[in-house]
Design an enzyme around this catalytic site. Structure first.
Site, mmCIF file in Angstrom:
data_model
loop_
_atom_site.group_PDB
_atom_site.id
_atom_site.type_symbol
_atom_site.label_atom_id
_atom_site.label_comp_id
_atom_site.label_asym_id
_atom_site.label_seq_id
_atom_site.Cartn_x
_atom_site.Cartn_y
_atom_site.Cartn_z
ATOM 1 N N GLU A 60 -5.211 2.074 1.991
ATOM 2 C CA GLU A 60 -5.304 0.837 2.800
ATOM 3 C C GLU A 60 -5.610 1.167 4.252
ATOM 4 O OE1 GLU A 60 -3.451 -2.267 5.505
ATOM 5 O OE2 GLU A 60 -3.082 -0.142 5.310
ATOM 6 N N GLU A 61 -4.956 2.226 4.723
ATOM 7 C CA GLU A 61 -5.010 2.555 6.159
ATOM 8 C C GLU A 61 -6.404 2.965 6.627
ATOM 9 O OE1 GLU A 61 -2.617 1.916 8.047
ATOM 10 O OE2 GLU A 61 -0.676 2.358 7.145
ATOM 11 N N ASP A 77 3.616 -5.635 3.021
ATOM 12 C CA ASP A 77 3.250 -4.529 3.903
ATOM 13 C C ASP A 77 4.132 -4.617 5.151
ATOM 14 O OD1 ASP A 77 2.130 -2.570 5.420
ATOM 15 O OD2 ASP A 77 0.114 -3.424 5.499
ATOM 16 N N HIS A 133 0.812 -1.217 0.000
ATOM 17 C CA HIS A 133 0.000 0.000 0.000
ATOM 18 C C HIS A 133 0.845 1.267 0.000
ATOM 19 C CE1 HIS A 133 0.135 1.103 4.376
ATOM 20 N NE2 HIS A 133 0.203 -0.198 4.572
ATOM 21 N N ASP A 187 5.804 1.432 7.165
ATOM 22 C CA ASP A 187 4.386 1.134 6.840
ATOM 23 C C ASP A 187 3.866 2.187 5.862
ATOM 24 O OD1 ASP A 187 1.856 0.121 6.850
ATOM 25 O OD2 ASP A 187 1.362 0.772 8.875
ATOM 26 N N HIS A 235 2.307 4.423 12.065
ATOM 27 C CA HIS A 235 1.168 5.350 12.222
ATOM 28 C C HIS A 235 1.524 6.549 13.106
ATOM 29 C CE1 HIS A 235 -1.694 1.657 11.412
ATOM 30 N NE2 HIS A 235 -0.803 1.877 10.453
HETATM 31 N N1 BES Z 1 0.668 -2.536 8.136
HETATM 32 C C1 BES Z 1 -0.502 -2.399 8.917
HETATM 33 C C2 BES Z 1 -0.987 -3.705 9.523
HETATM 34 C C3 BES Z 1 -0.083 -4.320 10.528
HETATM 35 C C4 BES Z 1 0.371 -3.585 11.610
HETATM 36 C C5 BES Z 1 0.253 -5.642 10.401
HETATM 37 C C6 BES Z 1 1.204 -4.183 12.532
HETATM 38 C C7 BES Z 1 1.050 -6.252 11.335
HETATM 39 C C8 BES Z 1 1.537 -5.508 12.403
HETATM 40 C C9 BES Z 1 -1.612 -1.857 8.035
HETATM 41 O O1 BES Z 1 -1.178 -0.821 7.206
HETATM 42 C C10 BES Z 1 -2.731 -1.296 8.875
HETATM 43 O O2 BES Z 1 -2.534 -0.420 9.651
HETATM 44 N N2 BES Z 1 -3.911 -1.868 8.672
HETATM 45 C C11 BES Z 1 -5.090 -1.449 9.322
HETATM 46 C C12 BES Z 1 -6.204 -2.284 8.718
HETATM 47 C C13 BES Z 1 -7.577 -1.721 8.893
HETATM 48 C C14 BES Z 1 -7.696 -0.303 8.463
HETATM 49 C C15 BES Z 1 -8.555 -2.616 8.192
HETATM 50 C C16 BES Z 1 -5.039 -1.677 10.830
HETATM 51 O O3 BES Z 1 -4.270 -2.526 11.288
HETATM 52 O O4 BES Z 1 -5.769 -1.008 11.519
HETATM 53 ZN ZN ZN Z 2 0.600 -1.181 6.353
#
Ligand code: BES
Ligand code: ZN
Length: 445
Positions: A260-261, A288, A208, A226, A364
């Site tokens: 994606e976020e 990711d 993403h 990220d 984040h």
């Molecule tokens: N890269 C992250 C997901 C992640 C974080 C995987 C830490 C493993 C460890 C991804 O970009 C993310 O933040 N995804 C969102 C998904 C949601 C919006 C459906 C999340 O985790 O909140």
């Molecule tokens: Zn991510």
């Protein structure tokens, strides 16, 4: 597997966006979201506070589909973070039908894929050309942007920047690069290398493009890990495949997903479009977060929302070509864009940089910088090796220029240099033609 959807606790470093400036396009009306059934009380309370609509439509396996007011999504996101320690913690769907499908396991893929490894010559010609320093450079450039938020001007600029970067890798006209418009500022970027003999079967490698941190449009969100790391890894794979003039049997698509976020929105849009057009995707790899080594083993394959058979194929690729250690883990919820494909019944995998529990705590936030990964891209290089072997072993096909040195790839030259070179070549061949012509003419005379 769906039992665990969204039941993650305490993702390190996840913060909830979002403070849209007044001029940001507001979103109104009823939306459908899927959310852990345990969090329904939270959603109900948020809706009640504003006297807004709230309706539980269906619940199954610990997940519920609810109708919710678009204006309250931001508040829900914050409450999910505070009360349930989940980032986002719900998925925003485009339609009720799509939301309902989140409750049920996907249909089995129609094609049975042969995962035999038989492309060693091509893989071994490509892997040595992958360079950690180039991945590092791309992460540096992406993370220098103020943010890559899906609605911000810099988030939009990231899309065209990446398109131009990918375009610079080849002059081949059969290789196309398009921007996929979702109706918000940021566009997804899709590069296609058409297949030769199995063109209707598509292999996707993606990550993403967007980043996020408190402050939305005006945030400082470097998103170095990220997911600039994933995009930079994909970029390096693409550069080398094109430098070697890879002609796959199956069609390869490299995707940088927007948004994606904020609920896997970009990938869901693309999956919807592909379903509508009946595009036959036979395998998806999601990159990711690839550059923070937080655990004892190198590559962690997420077991949930992924294909067990394709994951086994990945372990074989790692053992045969990558030369890294691997383990199995789980996100515990639909944590990235692979889940959008998984839900559509497409075999997907998500090789990850660390165990979930030991993942980068700075994501984040404004601290998701390259320093957190020691200012190098050694870890991401392993994922580049894996992604390239995945593309070649699943895409099959051949290299038309296996000996190409990385020093002669177009990306190394400034456009000006390239034009000069082209000009010289053109001049030389024109001169040749003229001379030859003169000879012909002379002899005719
Ligand atoms: N890269 C992250 C997901 C992640 C974080 C995987 C830490 C493993 C460890 C991804 O970009 C993310 O933040 N995804 C969102 C998904 C949601 C919006 C459906 C999340 O985790 O909140
Ligand atoms: Zn991510």
């Amino acid at each position: 597997m769906h039992r665990t959807l969204l039941l993650v606790a305490g993702i390190a470093g996840c913060t909830v966006p979002v403070h849209e400036p007044d001029d940001a396009p507001a979103e109104y009306g009823q939306r459908y979201i899927s959310i852990g059934t345990d969090a329904i009380g939270t959603a109900r309370a948020v809706a009640a506070q504003h006297g807004a609509m709230f309706d539980v439509i269906e619940s199954e396996n610990g997940v519920s589909v609810i109708a919710f007011d678009a204006e309250d999504l931001e508040e829900l996101s914050e409450q999910m973070h505070e009360q349930h320690h989940r980032c986002g913690g719900f998925i925003l769907h485009e339609s009720l039908e799509e939301a309902r499908s989140a409750l049920h396991p996907p249909l089995a893929s129609e094609v049975t894929i042969d995962y035999t490894l038989d492309q060693a010559a091509a893989v071994n010609a490509v892997l040595p050309a992958l360079e950690a320093n180039r991945i590092l450079g791309t992460i540096g450039e992406l993370s220098a942007m103020q943010n890559r938020y899906y609605q911000s001007p810099s988030g939009a600029a990231a899309s065209t920047w990446l398109r131009d970067r990918w375009r610079s890798f080849t002059a081949r006209t059969d290789v196309t690069i398009e921007l996929f418009d979702h109706g918000y500022a940021q566009q997804s970027v899709i590069l296609t290398i058409p297949g030769s003999t199995l063109a209707n079967e598509v292999v996707v490698i993606g990550g993403h493009l967007d980043s996020i941190a408190v402050g939305g449009n005006t945030s400082t969100a470097p998103g170095a890990d990220d997911d600039a790391s994933g995009i930079a890894t994909l970029t390096e794979i693409t550069r080398v495949l094109l430098a070697k003039d890879f002609r796959p049997a199956r069609t390869i698509k490299v995707m940088a997903y927007a948004a994606e976020e904020v609920g896997l929105r970009g990938s869901q849009g693309i999956v919807r479009d592909f379903k509508k057009r009946e595009v036959n995707v036979v395998g998806v790899l999601q990159l990711d977060m690839t550059n923070y080594q937080g655990s004892d083993k190198d590559i962690w394959l997420m077991k949930d929302f992924t294909s067990a058979a394709q994951n086994t194929f990945l372990t074989q690729l790692i053992d045969t070509y990558v030369g890294a250690t691997w383990g199995l883990d789980a996100c515990g919820y639909a944590c990235s864009d692979h889940a959008s494909w998984y839900r559509a019944g497409v075999p997907a995998s998500m090789p990850f940089e660390s165990r979930m529990k030991q993942s980068n705590r700075s994501i984040h936030t404004r601290n998701d910088t390259l320093e957190r990964s020691g200012n190098n891209a050694a870890h991401a290089l392993k994922f580049a090796r894996l992604g390239a072997s995945f593309a070649i072993e699943l895409g099959k096909g051949e290299l038309w220029n296996p000996t190409a040195s990385t020093l002669t790839t177009p990306s190394d030259e400034t456009p000006a240099c390239r034009w000069t070179l082209l000009g010289l070549l053109l001049a030389a061949s024109l001169a040749g033609v003229m001379l030859a012509g003169r000879n012909v003419l002379t002899s005719r005379w």
